[in-house]
Design a protein around this motif. Structure first.
Motif, PDB file in Angstrom:
ATOM      1  N   ALA A   1      29.650  10.856  59.117  1.00 24.33           N
ATOM      2  CA  ALA A   1      29.681  11.535  59.994  1.00 24.33           C
ATOM      3  C   ALA A   1      28.905  12.873  59.532  1.00 24.33           C
TER       4      ALA A   1
ATOM      5  N   HIS B   1      24.147  17.854  64.886  1.00 28.29           N
ATOM      6  CA  HIS B   1      23.899  16.826  63.762  1.00 28.29           C
ATOM      7  C   HIS B   1      24.703  15.447  65.218  1.00 28.29           C
ATOM      8  N   ALA B   2      25.765  15.905  66.185  1.00 27.38           N
ATOM      9  CA  ALA B   2      26.620  14.779  66.346  1.00 27.38           C
ATOM     10  C   ALA B   2      25.373  14.095  67.529  1.00 27.38           C
ATOM     11  N   ARG B   3      24.385  14.908  67.611  1.00 29.85           N
ATOM     12  CA  ARG B   3      23.999  14.523  69.144  1.00 29.85           C
ATOM     13  C   ARG B   3      22.766  13.184  69.006  1.00 29.85           C
TER      14      ARG B   3
ATOM     15  N   LEU C   1      28.929  11.748  74.535  1.00 25.67           N
ATOM     16  CA  LEU C   1      28.466  13.260  74.260  1.00 25.67           C
ATOM     17  C   LEU C   1      27.963  14.239  75.304  1.00 25.67           C
TER      18      LEU C   1
ATOM     19  N   GLN D   1      32.789  17.503  65.806  1.00 27.09           N
ATOM     20  CA  GLN D   1      30.979  17.747  65.318  1.00 27.09           C
ATOM     21  C   GLN D   1      30.360  18.353  67.785  1.00 27.09           C
ATOM     22  N   ALA D   2      30.700  17.331  68.401  1.00 29.66           N
ATOM     23  CA  ALA D   2      29.607  17.519  69.382  1.00 29.66           C
ATOM     24  C   ALA D   2      30.534  18.471  69.981  1.00 29.66           C
TER      25      ALA D   2
ATOM     26  N   SER E   1      26.982  20.459  58.432  1.00 31.04           N
ATOM     27  CA  SER E   1      28.143  20.792  59.532  1.00 31.04           C
ATOM     28  C   SER E   1      29.326  20.559  59.175  1.00 31.04           C
TER      29      SER E   1
ATOM     30  N   ILE F   1      33.483  13.322  63.969  1.00 34.23           N
ATOM     31  CA  ILE F   1      32.039  12.625  65.092  1.00 34.23           C
ATOM     32  C   ILE F   1      32.077  13.365  66.078  1.00 34.23           C
ATOM     33  N   GLU F   2      33.026  13.382  67.327  1.00 38.76           N
ATOM     34  CA  GLU F   2      33.651  13.425  68.237  1.00 38.76           C
ATOM     35  C   GLU F   2      34.300  15.575  68.076  1.00 38.76           C
TER      36      GLU F   2
ATOM     37  N   VAL G   1      29.556   8.648  70.271  1.00 39.03           N
ATOM     38  CA  VAL G   1      30.063   9.922  70.521  1.00 39.03           C
ATOM     39  C   VAL G   1      29.227   9.666  71.920  1.00 39.03           C
TER      40      VAL G   1
END
Length: 461
Positions: free
Chosen positions: A386, A428-430, A241, A369-370, A392, A366-367, A239
């Motif tokens: 994901a 989490h997304a990181r 970031l 969550q980021a 999350s 994922i996007e 993703v």
């Protein structure tokens, strides 16, 4: 371990034009990685026949795969591997080549009519597309490409021929598989044709390496297509970031988009087709409003995306469903948007709802969550990777709208839940940055070139 051969003073020898030492290139690749040195893959040909990386994700055939190709190519180029992406020209106004980013070139190939050609009609144009790829290659010196990386089964067939002709390895990413999709069809959706199943089977046999998004996808390749586990690598997509981040928060995003500050906002973002199941969200909203009529005053349900796939046959079907359910006043249909605005939609939402019947990974999850937004998703494909269950977001087994309504009710009952889970979602997304995905992909490239006895380049330090 004794290795014959001369190592240059300023680099790691990973192959020579003459007098190749058996096993030396593989040894050198491992030595390079041991000391943190990337094996030098100079240039790859990336193939995306049916959808261009320049197209807007969220409509037609453009979706997560487009994002995957663009972000991976950019990151590969950033660390020194040039990428040339071959895609089908969809208008005569397109220039032959477009620089997508420094080190990333998009090549438009004439193959069939520019417009009005459905994805299902593209197999008949693969010979023309292959001819265009070969014409581009003919203008270069031998060894111009170190490797072919194809995406989706249509590209795989072109990649198979190109890799054989050029004498380089073929790395293939399925993204979706016919047998997996056909095993989990939405009601009324049409199955993938037998020709695709046969084509995918041939590519699995031909590829030097298969890249799967998750361990489950790798297992599906083995189970459904008899793939060799030793030749199947797992690389989680990433993703961006820098683009998808909490930034200035929910309130600011809602203000920019003209959304009420106190609303419960379950968001659907993506291509509108039965596979993605946006109808499940609409039915869940109807159930929620039946239980809580007062919620209508502060409920907004954005649907951001355009018709795609089998959804193109009935592009107004979701609008008609909203009308039949009596929820047109809370549902807001929006066309696909650019990545920056999409990030604002994520930030503005209370929760992203993703009830898909099949997802190889689920980049949208994922996007979101980021950007600091939790997710309610179907427990299918790569979504359990994901989304971290209970932290999350929430994973739902099956596609019963009542289950999704129950999950949405939790966000209404506990207004602080979205913010609390959003913090965990962003953390989490990181772990899914594109830099990590690119490094792992380069490892796959290096290994397969070494196995083929190719000439990995000297890395100077």
């Amino acid at each position: 371990m004794a290795v014959s051969g001369r190592l240059p003073a300023c680099g790691v020898l990973v192959g020579s034009e003459k007098g190749e030492v058996p096993g030396l290139s593989s040894y050198a690749a491992r030595i390079g990685r041991h000391f943190g040195l990337p094996s030098r893959v100079r240039r790859i040909a990336m193939l995306s026949v049916h959808t261009s990386p320049l197209h807007q994700p969220g409509t037609g055939d453009a979706g997560g795969m487009n994002v995957y190709i663009v972000e991976l190519a950019r990151q590969l180029a950033a660390v020194g591997t040039e990428v040339e992406i071959f895609t089908r020209a969809t208008t005569g106004a397109l220039p032959p080549t477009v620089e997508l980013a420094p080190g990333v070139l998009v090549r438009h190939v004439d193959a069939g009519p520019y417009e009005g050609l459905a994805k299902e009609e593209l197999p008949a144009q693969l010979c023309a597309f292959t001819h265009g790829v070969m014409q581009a290659w003919a203008g270069h010196r031998p060894g111009h490409y170190d490797l072919v990386h194809s995406h989706y089964w249509l590209s795989g067939h072109v990649g198979w021929l190109a890799a054989q002709r050029w004498g380089v390895p073929l790395v293939h990413a399925m993204h979706t598989m016919a047998k997996v999709k056909n095993a989990a069809l939405a009601a009324g959706d049409r199955p993938e044709p037998a020709a695709r199943v046969i084509g995918e089977t041939q590519i699995v046999d031909a590829a030097d390496r298969l890249i799967a998004n998750t361990a489950e996808e790798a297992a599906q390749l083995v189970h459904h297509y008899d793939a060799d586990p030793a030749l199947t690598a797992v690389v989680h997509p990433g993703v961006n970031l820098d683009r998808f981040r909490p930034a200035d928060g929910t309130a600011a995003a809602r203000a920019r988009l003209g959304l009420p500050q106190d609303a419960l906002i379950p968001l659907f973002a993506g291509r509108i087709q039965p596979l993605k199941a946006p109808d499940v969200l609409l039915h869940a909203v109807r159930i929620l409003l039946d239980e809580r009529p007062a919620l209508r005053e502060r409920l907004v349900v954005p649907v951001v995306g355009g018709p795609s796939g089998s959804g193109l046959a009935k592009p107004e079907e979701l609008h008609k469903l909203a009308a039949r359910l009596g929820i047109c006043d809370v549902v807001r249909f929006r066309p696909p948007v650019g990545q920056e605005e999409l990030a604002d939609w994520y930030r503005a939402a209370s929760v992203l709802v993703m009830p898909s019947y099949s997802e190889s990974f689920g980049l949208v999850a994922i996007e979101a969550q980021a950007a600091g937004t939790p997710v309610i998703a179907a427990e299918v494909g790569g979504l359990p990777v994901a989304v971290r269950q209970g932290e999350s977001g929430f994973l739902i087994s099956g596609h019963d709208p009542a289950d999704y309504a129950r999950a949405l009710r939790r966000f209404d009952d506990h207004p602080e839940l979205a913010a609390r889970m959003g913090v965990a979602a962003a953390l989490h997304a990181r772990g899914f940055g594109w830099d990590a995905a690119a490094r792992r992909t380069l490892d796959v490239y290096a290994d397969v070139i070494a196995e083929r006895g190719g000439h990995l380049r000297s890395v100077h330090v």
